[in-house]
Design a protein around this motif. Structure first.
Motif, PDB file in Angstrom:
ATOM      1  N   MET A 258       0.836  -1.173   0.000  1.00  0.00           N
ATOM      2  CA  MET A 258       0.000   0.000   0.000  1.00  0.00           C
ATOM      3  C   MET A 258       0.889   1.247   0.000  1.00  0.00           C
ATOM      4  O   MET A 258       1.709   1.431   0.894  1.00  0.00           O
ATOM      5  N   PRO A 259       0.759   2.123  -1.003  1.00  0.00           N
ATOM      6  CA  PRO A 259       1.619   3.302  -1.090  1.00  0.00           C
ATOM      7  C   PRO A 259       1.228   4.358  -0.044  1.00  0.00           C
ATOM      8  O   PRO A 259       0.082   4.459   0.361  1.00  0.00           O
ATOM      9  N   PHE A 260       2.242   5.116   0.329  1.00  0.00           N
ATOM     10  CA  PHE A 260       2.049   6.205   1.289  1.00  0.00           C
ATOM     11  C   PHE A 260       2.024   7.511   0.514  1.00  0.00           C
ATOM     12  O   PHE A 260       2.953   7.827  -0.221  1.00  0.00           O
ATOM     13  N   THR A 261       0.979   8.287   0.652  1.00  0.00           N
ATOM     14  CA  THR A 261       0.831   9.531  -0.097  1.00  0.00           C
ATOM     15  C   THR A 261       0.629  10.692   0.878  1.00  0.00           C
ATOM     16  O   THR A 261      -0.157  10.594   1.812  1.00  0.00           O
ATOM     17  N   THR A 262       1.367  11.762   0.623  1.00  0.00           N
ATOM     18  CA  THR A 262       1.177  12.977   1.427  1.00  0.00           C
ATOM     19  C   THR A 262       0.510  14.028   0.566  1.00  0.00           C
ATOM     20  O   THR A 262       0.749  14.119  -0.638  1.00  0.00           O
ATOM     21  N   VAL A 263      -0.310  14.824   1.185  1.00  0.00           N
ATOM     22  CA  VAL A 263      -1.023  15.860   0.462  1.00  0.00           C
ATOM     23  C   VAL A 263      -0.782  17.187   1.177  1.00  0.00           C
ATOM     24  O   VAL A 263      -0.904  17.275   2.400  1.00  0.00           O
ATOM     25  N   GLY A 264      -0.415  18.204   0.412  1.00  0.00           N
ATOM     26  CA  GLY A 264      -0.271  19.543   0.963  1.00  0.00           C
ATOM     27  C   GLY A 264       1.086  19.865   1.560  1.00  0.00           C
ATOM     28  O   GLY A 264       1.309  20.976   1.988  1.00  0.00           O
ATOM     29  N   ILE A 265       1.983  18.902   1.606  1.00  0.00           N
ATOM     30  CA  ILE A 265       3.286  19.168   2.227  1.00  0.00           C
ATOM     31  C   ILE A 265       4.179  20.033   1.336  1.00  0.00           C
ATOM     32  O   ILE A 265       5.020  20.772   1.826  1.00  0.00           O
ATOM     33  N   THR A 266       3.971  19.991   0.047  1.00  0.00           N
ATOM     34  CA  THR A 266       4.778  20.790  -0.866  1.00  0.00           C
ATOM     35  C   THR A 266       4.623  22.275  -0.566  1.00  0.00           C
ATOM     36  O   THR A 266       5.607  23.010  -0.524  1.00  0.00           O
ATOM     37  N   ALA A 267       3.422  22.702  -0.323  1.00  0.00           N
ATOM     38  CA  ALA A 267       3.185  24.118  -0.012  1.00  0.00           C
ATOM     39  C   ALA A 267       3.876  24.505   1.297  1.00  0.00           C
ATOM     40  O   ALA A 267       4.434  25.604   1.410  1.00  0.00           O
ATOM     41  N   GLU A 268       3.859  23.615   2.275  1.00  0.00           N
ATOM     42  CA  GLU A 268       4.511  23.905   3.562  1.00  0.00           C
ATOM     43  C   GLU A 268       6.028  23.958   3.403  1.00  0.00           C
ATOM     44  O   GLU A 268       6.690  24.798   4.004  1.00  0.00           O
ATOM     45  N   ILE A 269       6.575  23.081   2.584  1.00  0.00           N
ATOM     46  CA  ILE A 269       8.025  23.094   2.337  1.00  0.00           C
ATOM     47  C   ILE A 269       8.415  24.385   1.625  1.00  0.00           C
ATOM     48  O   ILE A 269       9.415  25.013   1.967  1.00  0.00           O
ATOM     49  N   GLU A 270       7.619  24.802   0.655  1.00  0.00           N
ATOM     50  CA  GLU A 270       7.890  26.057  -0.048  1.00  0.00           C
ATOM     51  C   GLU A 270       7.820  27.251   0.905  1.00  0.00           C
ATOM     52  O   GLU A 270       8.642  28.159   0.840  1.00  0.00           O
ATOM     53  N   LYS A 271       6.840  27.240   1.808  1.00  0.00           N
ATOM     54  CA  LYS A 271       6.708  28.309   2.798  1.00  0.00           C
ATOM     55  C   LYS A 271       7.937  28.330   3.702  1.00  0.00           C
ATOM     56  O   LYS A 271       8.501  29.395   3.977  1.00  0.00           O
ATOM     57  N   PHE A 272       8.373  27.182   4.138  1.00  0.00           N
ATOM     58  CA  PHE A 272       9.556  27.078   4.993  1.00  0.00           C
ATOM     59  C   PHE A 272      10.795  27.597   4.254  1.00  0.00           C
ATOM     60  O   PHE A 272      11.603  28.335   4.823  1.00  0.00           O
ATOM     61  N   ASP A 273      10.938  27.221   2.991  1.00  0.00           N
ATOM     62  CA  ASP A 273      12.076  27.695   2.189  1.00  0.00           C
ATOM     63  C   ASP A 273      12.067  29.219   2.055  1.00  0.00           C
ATOM     64  O   ASP A 273      13.110  29.866   2.160  1.00  0.00           O
ATOM     65  N   ARG A 274      10.885  29.807   1.823  1.00  0.00           N
ATOM     66  CA  ARG A 274      10.786  31.271   1.721  1.00  0.00           C
ATOM     67  C   ARG A 274      11.174  31.941   3.035  1.00  0.00           C
ATOM     68  O   ARG A 274      11.876  32.948   3.044  1.00  0.00           O
ATOM     69  N   LEU A 275      10.720  31.375   4.138  1.00  0.00           N
ATOM     70  CA  LEU A 275      11.078  31.933   5.446  1.00  0.00           C
ATOM     71  C   LEU A 275      12.577  31.851   5.683  1.00  0.00           C
ATOM     72  O   LEU A 275      13.193  32.797   6.169  1.00  0.00           O
ATOM     73  N   ALA A 276      13.167  30.727   5.345  1.00  0.00           N
ATOM     74  CA  ALA A 276      14.606  30.540   5.559  1.00  0.00           C
ATOM     75  C   ALA A 276      15.415  31.508   4.702  1.00  0.00           C
ATOM     76  O   ALA A 276      16.405  32.070   5.162  1.00  0.00           O
ATOM     77  N   GLN A 277      14.986  31.713   3.462  1.00  0.00           N
ATOM     78  CA  GLN A 277      15.716  32.606   2.563  1.00  0.00           C
ATOM     79  C   GLN A 277      15.666  34.052   3.047  1.00  0.00           C
ATOM     80  O   GLN A 277      16.606  34.810   2.862  1.00  0.00           O
ATOM     81  N   GLY A 278      14.591  34.455   3.670  1.00  0.00           N
ATOM     82  CA  GLY A 278      14.457  35.826   4.134  1.00  0.00           C
ATOM     83  C   GLY A 278      14.866  36.033   5.583  1.00  0.00           C
ATOM     84  O   GLY A 278      14.732  37.136   6.110  1.00  0.00           O
ATOM     85  N   ALA A 279      15.375  34.991   6.236  1.00  0.00           N
ATOM     86  CA  ALA A 279      15.679  35.076   7.667  1.00  0.00           C
ATOM     87  C   ALA A 279      16.752  36.118   7.973  1.00  0.00           C
ATOM     88  O   ALA A 279      16.604  36.901   8.914  1.00  0.00           O
ATOM     89  N   ASP A 280      17.823  36.141   7.209  1.00  0.00           N
ATOM     90  CA  ASP A 280      18.900  37.099   7.481  1.00  0.00           C
ATOM     91  C   ASP A 280      18.402  38.536   7.344  1.00  0.00           C
ATOM     92  O   ASP A 280      18.637  39.377   8.223  1.00  0.00           O
ATOM     93  N   ALA A 281      17.704  38.819   6.273  1.00  0.00           N
ATOM     94  CA  ALA A 281      17.190  40.176   6.062  1.00  0.00           C
ATOM     95  C   ALA A 281      16.189  40.553   7.148  1.00  0.00           C
ATOM     96  O   ALA A 281      16.185  41.684   7.640  1.00  0.00           O
ATOM     97  N   ALA A 282      15.345  39.606   7.541  1.00  0.00           N
ATOM     98  CA  ALA A 282      14.352  39.876   8.581  1.00  0.00           C
ATOM     99  C   ALA A 282      15.023  40.153   9.919  1.00  0.00           C
ATOM    100  O   ALA A 282      14.617  41.075  10.639  1.00  0.00           O
ATOM    101  N   CYS A 283      16.047  39.387  10.244  1.00  0.00           N
ATOM    102  CA  CYS A 283      16.769  39.612  11.505  1.00  0.00           C
ATOM    103  C   CYS A 283      17.458  40.968  11.502  1.00  0.00           C
ATOM    104  O   CYS A 283      17.403  41.705  12.493  1.00  0.00           O
ATOM    105  N   GLU A 284      18.096  41.310  10.397  1.00  0.00           N
ATOM    106  CA  GLU A 284      18.749  42.623  10.295  1.00  0.00           C
ATOM    107  C   GLU A 284      17.742  43.758  10.457  1.00  0.00           C
ATOM    108  O   GLU A 284      17.990  44.724  11.176  1.00  0.00           O
TER     109      GLU A 284
END
Length: 131
Positions: free
Chosen positions: A1-27
Motif C-alpha cells: 500500500m503506497p504512502f501519499t502525502t497531500v499539501g506538504i509541498t506548499a509547507e516546504i515552499e513556505k519554509f524555504d521562503r522563510l529561511a531565505q528571508g531570515a537574514d534580512a528579517a533579523c537585520e
C-alpha cells in the motif's frame, strides 16, 4: 500500500521562503529595535546643551556566529563647542567623577525600554513571516 502525502509541498515552499528571508528579517528587526532604543535613551539623557542627547544613534547591524545580530547604540561624534568625544561625556554623566555626582541615564533607559524594543523586534519578525 503506497504512502501519499497531500499539501506538504506548499509547507516546504513556505519554509524555504522563510529561511531565505531570515537574514534580512533579523537585520531589519535589530535595526528597528536599535532605532527605538536610541530614541528612548535620548529622551532620558540629561540636557545641558542637547549635544549628547542628539548624538545617540544606532550603528550598523553586524552578525557573528558567537553573538548573532548586534547593533551598537551609543553617542557618536564630538561636542560641537569643546571637541570632546560625546561618548566620553556620556560616560562621565552616567558614572560621575570625583567632582561630579553620577546621573545614570543610559543603563536605566535601556532597562526601561527593553520590553518595548523586544516588542518592536518581534513585530518586525512577524511581518517577515507574513503574520
Amino acid at each position: 500500500m503506497p504512502f501519499t502525502t497531500v499539501g506538504i509541498t506548499a509547507e516546504i515552499e513556505k519554509f524555504d521562503r522563510l529561511a531565505q528571508g531570515a537574514d534580512a528579517a533579523c537585520e531589519k528587526a535589530v535595526k528597528a529595535g536599535a532605532k527605538l532604543l536610541a530614541q528612548r535613551i535620548s529622551e532620558e539623557t540629561p540636557i545641558r546643551t542637547g549635544a549628547l542627547a542628539k548624538s545617540i544613534k544606532p550603528g550598523s547591524v553586524n552578525y557573528s556566529a558567537g553573538d548573532g545580530y548586534t547593533c551598537e547604540v551609543a553617542p557618536k561624534g564630538n561636542h560641537p563647542k569643546t571637541g570632546e568625544p560625546l561618548a566620553k561625556i556620556g560616560n562621565i554623566v552616567e558614572h560621575g567623577r570625583s567632582n561630579m555626582a553620577a546621573r545614570p541615564f543610559f543603563v536605566p533607559a535601556v532597562k526601561k525600554a527593553e520590553p518595548e524594543v523586544v516588542a518592536v523586534m518581534q513585530a518586525e519578525l512577524q511581518k517577515a513571516q507574513g503574520g
